[in-house]
Write a protein that holds these residues in place. Structure first.
Motif, PDB file in Angstrom:
ATOM      1  N   ARG A 148       0.819  -1.211   0.000  1.00 39.51           N
ATOM      2  CA  ARG A 148       0.000   0.000   0.000  1.00 39.51           C
ATOM      3  C   ARG A 148       0.855   1.265   0.000  1.00 39.51           C
ATOM      4  NH1 ARG A 148      -3.735  -0.924   5.010  1.00 39.51           N
ATOM      5  NH2 ARG A 148      -4.632   1.052   4.339  1.00 39.51           N
ATOM      6  N   ARG A 149       2.042   1.177   0.587  1.00 41.65           N
ATOM      7  CA  ARG A 149       2.988   2.292   0.651  1.00 41.65           C
ATOM      8  C   ARG A 149       4.394   1.707   0.540  1.00 41.65           C
ATOM      9  NH1 ARG A 149      -1.310   4.439   0.881  1.00 41.65           N
ATOM     10  NH2 ARG A 149      -1.976   6.269   2.010  1.00 41.65           N
ATOM     11  N   PRO A 150       5.324   2.454  -0.083  1.00 41.40           N
ATOM     12  CA  PRO A 150       6.706   1.983  -0.039  1.00 41.40           C
ATOM     13  C   PRO A 150       7.231   2.084   1.398  1.00 41.40           C
ATOM     14  CG  PRO A 150       6.585   4.132  -1.128  1.00 41.40           C
ATOM     15  CD  PRO A 150       5.175   3.686  -0.846  1.00 41.40           C
ATOM     16  N   MET A 151       8.057   1.119   1.764  1.00 41.74           N
ATOM     17  CA  MET A 151       8.620   1.085   3.117  1.00 41.74           C
ATOM     18  C   MET A 151      10.107   0.794   3.023  1.00 41.74           C
ATOM     19  SD  MET A 151       5.696  -0.939   5.301  1.00 41.74           S
ATOM     20  CE  MET A 151       5.566  -2.335   4.202  1.00 41.74           C
ATOM     21  N   SER A 152      10.843   1.313   4.010  1.00 45.37           N
ATOM     22  CA  SER A 152      12.273   1.046   4.069  1.00 45.37           C
ATOM     23  C   SER A 152      12.714   0.915   5.520  1.00 45.37           C
ATOM     24  CB  SER A 152      13.061   2.152   3.364  1.00 45.37           C
ATOM     25  OG  SER A 152      12.843   3.393   3.998  1.00 45.37           O
ATOM     26  N   VAL A 153      13.929   0.409   5.680  1.00 43.66           N
ATOM     27  CA  VAL A 153      14.567   0.295   6.990  1.00 43.66           C
ATOM     28  C   VAL A 153      15.742   1.260   7.009  1.00 43.66           C
ATOM     29  CG1 VAL A 153      15.898  -1.215   8.513  1.00 43.66           C
ATOM     30  CG2 VAL A 153      13.867  -2.092   7.349  1.00 43.66           C
ATOM     31  N   GLY A 154      15.844   2.053   8.061  1.00 42.21           N
ATOM     32  CA  GLY A 154      16.978   2.955   8.273  1.00 42.21           C
ATOM     33  C   GLY A 154      17.600   2.592   9.603  1.00 42.21           C
ATOM     34  N   THR A 155      18.775   1.940   9.560  1.00 48.49           N
ATOM     35  CA  THR A 155      19.360   1.380  10.773  1.00 48.49           C
ATOM     36  C   THR A 155      20.791   1.837  11.020  1.00 48.49           C
ATOM     37  OG1 THR A 155      19.892  -0.695  11.906  1.00 48.49           O
ATOM     38  CG2 THR A 155      20.039  -0.708   9.501  1.00 48.49           C
ATOM     39  N   GLY A 156      21.171   1.858  12.276  1.00 47.70           N
ATOM     40  CA  GLY A 156      22.548   2.128  12.663  1.00 47.70           C
ATOM     41  C   GLY A 156      23.407   0.877  12.607  1.00 47.70           C
ATOM     42  N   SER A 157      22.812  -0.262  12.301  1.00 49.79           N
ATOM     43  CA  SER A 157      23.567  -1.510  12.152  1.00 49.79           C
ATOM     44  C   SER A 157      24.279  -1.514  10.804  1.00 49.79           C
ATOM     45  CB  SER A 157      22.635  -2.718  12.223  1.00 49.79           C
ATOM     46  OG  SER A 157      22.182  -2.925  13.533  1.00 49.79           O
ATOM     47  N   GLU A 158      25.248  -2.397  10.682  1.00 51.79           N
ATOM     48  CA  GLU A 158      25.944  -2.574   9.406  1.00 51.79           C
ATOM     49  C   GLU A 158      25.001  -3.285   8.431  1.00 51.79           C
ATOM     50  OE1 GLU A 158      29.074  -1.341   8.885  1.00 51.79           O
ATOM     51  OE2 GLU A 158      28.886  -0.524  10.897  1.00 51.79           O
ATOM     52  N   SER A 159      25.179  -3.020   7.131  1.00 51.05           N
ATOM     53  CA  SER A 159      24.280  -3.588   6.131  1.00 51.05           C
ATOM     54  C   SER A 159      24.312  -5.110   6.108  1.00 51.05           C
ATOM     55  CB  SER A 159      24.581  -3.025   4.742  1.00 51.05           C
ATOM     56  OG  SER A 159      25.908  -3.290   4.362  1.00 51.05           O
ATOM     57  N   ALA A 160      25.477  -5.706   6.330  1.00 47.07           N
ATOM     58  CA  ALA A 160      25.560  -7.173   6.304  1.00 47.07           C
ATOM     59  C   ALA A 160      24.667  -7.789   7.375  1.00 47.07           C
ATOM     60  CB  ALA A 160      27.005  -7.626   6.488  1.00 47.07           C
ATOM     61  N   ILE A 161      24.645  -7.192   8.562  1.00 46.69           N
ATOM     62  CA  ILE A 161      23.815  -7.702   9.651  1.00 46.69           C
ATOM     63  C   ILE A 161      22.339  -7.451   9.342  1.00 46.69           C
ATOM     64  CG2 ILE A 161      23.152  -7.323  12.061  1.00 46.69           C
ATOM     65  CD1 ILE A 161      26.069  -7.028  12.730  1.00 46.69           C
ATOM     66  N   ALA A 162      22.013  -6.228   8.913  1.00 49.86           N
ATOM     67  CA  ALA A 162      20.616  -5.887   8.639  1.00 49.86           C
ATOM     68  C   ALA A 162      20.038  -6.791   7.553  1.00 49.86           C
ATOM     69  CB  ALA A 162      20.504  -4.421   8.231  1.00 49.86           C
ATOM     70  N   GLU A 163      20.763  -6.945   6.461  1.00 52.07           N
ATOM     71  CA  GLU A 163      20.271  -7.776   5.358  1.00 52.07           C
ATOM     72  C   GLU A 163      20.132  -9.241   5.791  1.00 52.07           C
ATOM     73  OE1 GLU A 163      19.074  -6.897   2.481  1.00 52.07           O
ATOM     74  OE2 GLU A 163      19.797  -4.854   2.204  1.00 52.07           O
ATOM     75  N   ALA A 164      21.125  -9.737   6.537  1.00 54.85           N
ATOM     76  CA  ALA A 164      21.071 -11.137   6.983  1.00 54.85           C
ATOM     77  C   ALA A 164      19.880 -11.378   7.903  1.00 54.85           C
ATOM     78  CB  ALA A 164      22.374 -11.521   7.675  1.00 54.85           C
ATOM     79  N   LEU A 165      19.659 -10.479   8.854  1.00 54.99           N
ATOM     80  CA  LEU A 165      18.547 -10.645   9.795  1.00 54.99           C
ATOM     81  C   LEU A 165      17.197 -10.571   9.099  1.00 54.99           C
ATOM     82  CD1 LEU A 165      19.555  -8.623  12.961  1.00 54.99           C
ATOM     83  CD2 LEU A 165      18.981 -11.043  12.824  1.00 54.99           C
ATOM     84  N   LEU A 166      17.009  -9.543   8.284  1.00 58.79           N
ATOM     85  CA  LEU A 166      15.717  -9.375   7.618  1.00 58.79           C
ATOM     86  C   LEU A 166      15.428 -10.550   6.685  1.00 58.79           C
ATOM     87  CD1 LEU A 166      15.931  -5.546   6.921  1.00 58.79           C
ATOM     88  CD2 LEU A 166      14.427  -6.678   8.583  1.00 58.79           C
ATOM     89  N   SER A 167      16.454 -11.032   5.994  1.00 64.38           N
ATOM     90  CA  SER A 167      16.266 -12.187   5.111  1.00 64.38           C
ATOM     91  C   SER A 167      15.979 -13.451   5.904  1.00 64.38           C
ATOM     92  CB  SER A 167      17.505 -12.388   4.236  1.00 64.38           C
ATOM     93  OG  SER A 167      17.660 -11.285   3.365  1.00 64.38           O
ATOM     94  N   HIS A 168      16.758 -13.693   6.957  1.00 65.51           N
ATOM     95  CA  HIS A 168      16.593 -14.892   7.781  1.00 65.51           C
ATOM     96  C   HIS A 168      15.187 -14.977   8.376  1.00 65.51           C
ATOM     97  CE1 HIS A 168      17.644 -18.137  10.522  1.00 65.51           C
ATOM     98  NE2 HIS A 168      17.167 -17.420  11.511  1.00 65.51           N
ATOM     99  N   LEU A 169      14.635 -13.829   8.771  1.00 67.00           N
ATOM    100  CA  LEU A 169      13.311 -13.799   9.391  1.00 67.00           C
ATOM    101  C   LEU A 169      12.183 -13.698   8.349  1.00 67.00           C
ATOM    102  CD1 LEU A 169      14.169 -11.500  12.413  1.00 67.00           C
ATOM    103  CD2 LEU A 169      13.668 -13.955  12.492  1.00 67.00           C
TER     104      LEU A 169
END
Length: 188
Positions: free
Chosen positions: A102-123
């Motif tokens: 319904r709306r574009p969404m994004s994540v803006g995090t202070g974590s490193e991209s490798a961790i953010a991408e791995a976590l979001l993908s894993h879950l």
């Protein structure tokens, strides 16, 4: 409730995902190797900061002669070893599911991209977000607005038409500095 916004931006740690206990254990393990100490409340005040900035604060407090980037890498490696087995989504993920498509969404995090991408993908959550902007994507971190401005740019949405969901003071400050609305999830 969020229909007035054209884009939704979510912080990750402590907002979408319950990563705080894992981050705390990783810090305890790494700092213990060097005999360093750090006050938990002081660390909470730095939530939203990149790992190297927290490492720098720890080093300064302990008057240690360590490289903050090296200490940050050790902590990141410790987190990577633990996160995939321990992290679960927080209730705010229901907002993501409700607004998906319904709306574009994004994540803006202070974590490193490798961790953010791995976590979001894993879950199984990565597909909900058109962009993930992490600490290694911007020169100026929260409370600077750069993370959230890059999220808006990647979503193709004007900053004034975005709402940011955050759990840290630095993140709320960053959202407001970007000219965006902010939802403090600690108050939900």
């Amino acid at each position: 409730m969020y229909a007035q916004y054209d884009g939704l931006i979510f912080d990750m740690d402590g907002t979408l995902l319950d990563t705080e206990p894992t981050h705390r254990k990783a810090w305890d393990d790494v700092l213990g190797r060097y005999g360093l100490r750090f006050d938990f409340e002081a660390m909470v005040a730095l939530n939203g900061s990149p790992t190297w900035r927290i490492a720098q604060a720890v080093i300064e407090l302990n008057q240690a002669s360590l490289d903050p980037h090296m200490l940050a890498r050790e902590k990141t490696d410790a987190v990577k070893a633990m996160l995939l087995d321990t992290v679960q989504p927080l209730p705010l993920i229901e907002v993501v599911k409700t607004w998906h498509g319904r709306r574009p969404m994004s994540v803006g995090t202070g974590s490193e991209s490798a961790i953010a991408e791995a976590l979001l993908s894993h879950l199984g959550l990565r597909h909900y977000f058109s962009a993930v902007v992490a600490a290694d994507h911007v020169a100026h971190h929260k409370p600077a607005p750069d993370t959230f401005l890059l999220c808006a740019e990647r979503m193709g949405v004007a900053p004034a038409k975005c709402v940011v969901f955050e759990d840290a003071d630095f993140g709320i400050q960053a959202a407001l500095a970007a000219g965006m609305a902010a939802v403090d999830v600690r108050l939900l």
